[in-house]
Design a protein around this motif. Structure first.
Motif, PDB file in Angstrom:
ATOM      1  N   ARG A 113       0.739  -1.481   0.036  1.00 57.74           N
ATOM      2  CA  ARG A 113       0.032   0.066   0.162  1.00 57.74           C
ATOM      3  C   ARG A 113       1.033   1.289  -0.206  1.00 57.74           C
ATOM      4  O   ARG A 113       0.329   2.255  -0.646  1.00 57.74           O
ATOM      5  CB  ARG A 113      -0.939   0.126   1.245  1.00 57.74           C
ATOM      6  CG  ARG A 113      -2.163  -0.982   1.161  1.00 57.74           C
ATOM      7  CD  ARG A 113      -3.100  -0.962   2.191  1.00 57.74           C
ATOM      8  NE  ARG A 113      -3.609   0.357   2.312  1.00 57.74           N
ATOM      9  CZ  ARG A 113      -3.994   0.926   3.645  1.00 57.74           C
ATOM     10  NH1 ARG A 113      -3.705   0.234   4.708  1.00 57.74           N
ATOM     11  NH2 ARG A 113      -4.579   2.060   3.703  1.00 57.74           N
ATOM     12  N   HIS A 141     -13.523  13.442   0.439  1.00 58.07           N
ATOM     13  CA  HIS A 141     -13.236  12.867   1.263  1.00 58.07           C
ATOM     14  C   HIS A 141     -13.578  13.191   2.761  1.00 58.07           C
ATOM     15  O   HIS A 141     -13.758  14.513   2.835  1.00 58.07           O
ATOM     16  CB  HIS A 141     -11.800  12.631   1.376  1.00 58.07           C
ATOM     17  CG  HIS A 141     -11.068  12.256   0.066  1.00 58.07           C
ATOM     18  ND1 HIS A 141     -10.914  11.017  -0.519  1.00 58.07           N
ATOM     19  CD2 HIS A 141     -10.616  13.266  -0.898  1.00 58.07           C
ATOM     20  CE1 HIS A 141     -10.275  10.915  -1.506  1.00 58.07           C
ATOM     21  NE2 HIS A 141     -10.082  12.203  -1.756  1.00 58.07           N
ATOM     22  N   ALA A 176     -14.928   7.150  -3.848  1.00 62.06           N
ATOM     23  CA  ALA A 176     -14.366   5.577  -4.092  1.00 62.06           C
ATOM     24  C   ALA A 176     -13.791   5.243  -2.908  1.00 62.06           C
ATOM     25  O   ALA A 176     -13.395   6.059  -1.946  1.00 62.06           O
ATOM     26  CB  ALA A 176     -13.251   5.859  -4.988  1.00 62.06           C
ATOM     27  N   MET A 177     -14.311   4.064  -2.245  1.00 60.65           N
ATOM     28  CA  MET A 177     -13.934   3.668  -1.186  1.00 60.65           C
ATOM     29  C   MET A 177     -13.740   2.191  -1.166  1.00 60.65           C
ATOM     30  O   MET A 177     -13.999   1.393  -2.016  1.00 60.65           O
ATOM     31  CB  MET A 177     -15.356   3.716  -0.219  1.00 60.65           C
ATOM     32  CG  MET A 177     -16.570   3.056  -0.687  1.00 60.65           C
ATOM     33  SD  MET A 177     -17.808   2.959   0.663  1.00 60.65           S
ATOM     34  CE  MET A 177     -17.006   1.892   1.894  1.00 60.65           C
ATOM     35  N   ASN A 178     -13.074   1.557  -0.080  1.00 61.86           N
ATOM     36  CA  ASN A 178     -12.904   0.091   0.437  1.00 61.86           C
ATOM     37  C   ASN A 178     -14.019  -0.360   0.404  1.00 61.86           C
ATOM     38  O   ASN A 178     -14.568  -0.013   1.574  1.00 61.86           O
ATOM     39  CB  ASN A 178     -11.605   0.304   1.264  1.00 61.86           C
ATOM     40  CG  ASN A 178     -11.259  -1.349   1.400  1.00 61.86           C
ATOM     41  OD1 ASN A 178     -11.856  -2.348   1.062  1.00 61.86           O
ATOM     42  ND2 ASN A 178      -9.959  -1.554   1.786  1.00 61.86           N
ATOM     43  N   PRO A 179     -14.637  -1.483  -0.263  1.00 60.50           N
ATOM     44  CA  PRO A 179     -15.849  -2.151   0.336  1.00 60.50           C
ATOM     45  C   PRO A 179     -15.808  -2.936   1.548  1.00 60.50           C
ATOM     46  O   PRO A 179     -16.754  -3.133   2.080  1.00 60.50           O
ATOM     47  CB  PRO A 179     -16.193  -3.103  -1.120  1.00 60.50           C
ATOM     48  CG  PRO A 179     -14.829  -3.363  -1.672  1.00 60.50           C
ATOM     49  CD  PRO A 179     -14.029  -1.988  -1.425  1.00 60.50           C
ATOM     50  N   ASN A 181     -14.827  -1.381   4.267  1.00 59.27           N
ATOM     51  CA  ASN A 181     -15.100  -0.502   5.434  1.00 59.27           C
ATOM     52  C   ASN A 181     -16.697  -0.545   5.205  1.00 59.27           C
ATOM     53  O   ASN A 181     -17.220   0.404   5.087  1.00 59.27           O
ATOM     54  CB  ASN A 181     -14.838   0.919   4.950  1.00 59.27           C
ATOM     55  CG  ASN A 181     -14.662   1.880   6.232  1.00 59.27           C
ATOM     56  OD1 ASN A 181     -15.260   1.585   7.156  1.00 59.27           O
ATOM     57  ND2 ASN A 181     -13.917   2.802   6.054  1.00 59.27           N
ATOM     58  N   HIS A 185     -19.513   2.291   4.573  1.00 61.80           N
ATOM     59  CA  HIS A 185     -20.435   1.948   3.181  1.00 61.80           C
ATOM     60  C   HIS A 185     -22.049   2.229   3.828  1.00 61.80           C
ATOM     61  O   HIS A 185     -22.952   2.981   2.969  1.00 61.80           O
ATOM     62  CB  HIS A 185     -20.525   0.685   3.027  1.00 61.80           C
ATOM     63  CG  HIS A 185     -20.981   0.212   1.601  1.00 61.80           C
ATOM     64  ND1 HIS A 185     -21.038  -1.026   1.135  1.00 61.80           N
ATOM     65  CD2 HIS A 185     -21.738   1.150   0.685  1.00 61.80           C
ATOM     66  CE1 HIS A 185     -21.811  -1.009   0.138  1.00 61.80           C
ATOM     67  NE2 HIS A 185     -22.012   0.207  -0.165  1.00 61.80           N
ATOM     68  N   PRO A 199     -16.399  -2.745  -7.341  1.00 64.69           N
ATOM     69  CA  PRO A 199     -14.885  -3.407  -7.793  1.00 64.69           C
ATOM     70  C   PRO A 199     -14.602  -4.156  -8.841  1.00 64.69           C
ATOM     71  O   PRO A 199     -15.506  -5.203  -8.967  1.00 64.69           O
ATOM     72  CB  PRO A 199     -14.520  -3.586  -6.307  1.00 64.69           C
ATOM     73  CG  PRO A 199     -15.773  -3.279  -5.326  1.00 64.69           C
ATOM     74  CD  PRO A 199     -16.908  -3.253  -6.136  1.00 64.69           C
ATOM     75  N   SER A 203      -9.978  -2.085 -10.925  1.00 61.55           N
ATOM     76  CA  SER A 203     -10.053  -1.018  -9.998  1.00 61.55           C
ATOM     77  C   SER A 203     -10.918  -1.638  -8.739  1.00 61.55           C
ATOM     78  O   SER A 203     -11.969  -1.886  -8.734  1.00 61.55           O
ATOM     79  CB  SER A 203     -11.045   0.122 -10.459  1.00 61.55           C
ATOM     80  OG  SER A 203     -11.333   1.132  -9.530  1.00 61.55           O
ATOM     81  N   VAL A 205     -11.802  -0.457  -5.792  1.00 65.00           N
ATOM     82  CA  VAL A 205     -12.546   0.359  -5.037  1.00 65.00           C
ATOM     83  C   VAL A 205     -14.040   0.388  -5.560  1.00 65.00           C
ATOM     84  O   VAL A 205     -14.371  -0.045  -6.603  1.00 65.00           O
ATOM     85  CB  VAL A 205     -11.967   1.552  -4.920  1.00 65.00           C
ATOM     86  CG1 VAL A 205     -10.715   1.813  -4.279  1.00 65.00           C
ATOM     87  CG2 VAL A 205     -12.073   2.228  -6.453  1.00 65.00           C
ATOM     88  N   HIS A 207     -17.396   2.438  -6.152  1.00 67.80           N
ATOM     89  CA  HIS A 207     -17.844   4.153  -6.373  1.00 67.80           C
ATOM     90  C   HIS A 207     -19.124   4.224  -6.074  1.00 67.80           C
ATOM     91  O   HIS A 207     -20.030   3.326  -6.658  1.00 67.80           O
ATOM     92  CB  HIS A 207     -17.484   4.233  -7.915  1.00 67.80           C
ATOM     93  CG  HIS A 207     -16.093   4.416  -8.342  1.00 67.80           C
ATOM     94  ND1 HIS A 207     -15.237   3.370  -8.805  1.00 67.80           N
ATOM     95  CD2 HIS A 207     -15.259   5.678  -8.609  1.00 67.80           C
ATOM     96  CE1 HIS A 207     -14.052   4.018  -9.169  1.00 67.80           C
ATOM     97  NE2 HIS A 207     -14.018   5.210  -8.782  1.00 67.80           N
TER      98      HIS A 207
END
Length: 212
Positions: A113, A141, A176-179, A181, A185, A199, A203, A205, A207
């Motif tokens: 990362r 953000h 755009a987010m980490n699913p 989380n 969400h 995702p 990509s 992430v 959206h």
């Protein structure tokens, strides 16, 4: 003393204010690991605010809002964003990247990362999804320190930001987010965001988008 949500003021960010600027950086790092503290997870965790917080305050502070509970150390949360994602990343490359590229050089061969974020910093256009920005040109953000969470402050920050976008005539926004989380969400879905792009290998992430 424990403060209630009513003790917290949502206000515009103060350009040139060292306390506000430091708070943005601190909050971004302390929430940068799936909502938790990112210190110890990166070679230099300052790469997080260099990508996801400070450039917004430097390039267009009019769309930065903070949650201020009166603590002398500064705000406990913020929302930042840009009304036109493509224009923002052009500005990022031209005006922001020259200021920080030497502190965060690319790490050749690093695929963790830390390496990925360094590479992203030097190629910010990779954060643009042409299909998403067509109808949802703005992005955001949002972060709150743990003691600012679950108090309705996220909703208040989001409302301040969305109202400011509407005043500029922006038709929609995305994030755009980490699913993984799931808490974040759930918050976005409650606010009215809907999936735009799932995702994929290209990509990883998720959206989400909101029409204004």
């Amino acid at each position: 003393m424990t403060r209630t949500a009513g003790d917290v003021r949502i206000r515009p960010y103060r350009p040139g204010d060292a306390v506000d600027a430091a708070a943005l950086r601190r909050i971004c790092v302390r929430t940068g690991e799936m909502g938790g503290d990112a210190r110890g997870h990166f070679r230099d965790p300052g790469v997080l605010p260099a990508l996801f917080a400070t450039p917004y305050a430097e390039l267009d502070s009019g769309l930065v809002f903070v949650a201020d509970d009166g603590d002398p150390d500064g705000p406990i949360g913020y929302i930042v964003g840009a009304p036109d994602t493509e224009a923002f990343y052009r500005d990022f490359r031209a005006r922001w990247l020259p200021r920080i590229r030497d502190r965060f050089p690319v790490l050749p061969g690093r695929t963790d990362r830390d390496g990925e974020l360094r590479a992203l910093l030097h190629a910010p256009e990779r954060m643009i999804n042409a299909e998403v920005v067509r109808d949802h040109p703005a992005h955001l953000h949002i972060d709150l320190l743990p003691h600012g969470q679950r108090r309705g402050l996220g909703t208040r920050l989001m409302t301040a930001y969305c109202d400011a976008l509407r005043e500029r005539g922006v038709p929609g926004l995305h994030l755009a987010m980490n699913p993984a989380n799931t808490a974040a969400h759930a918050f976005y879905l409650r606010y009215g965001f809907r999936p735009l792009r799932e995702p994929s290998e290209d990509s990883p992430v998720l959206h989400l988008g909101l029409r204004l």
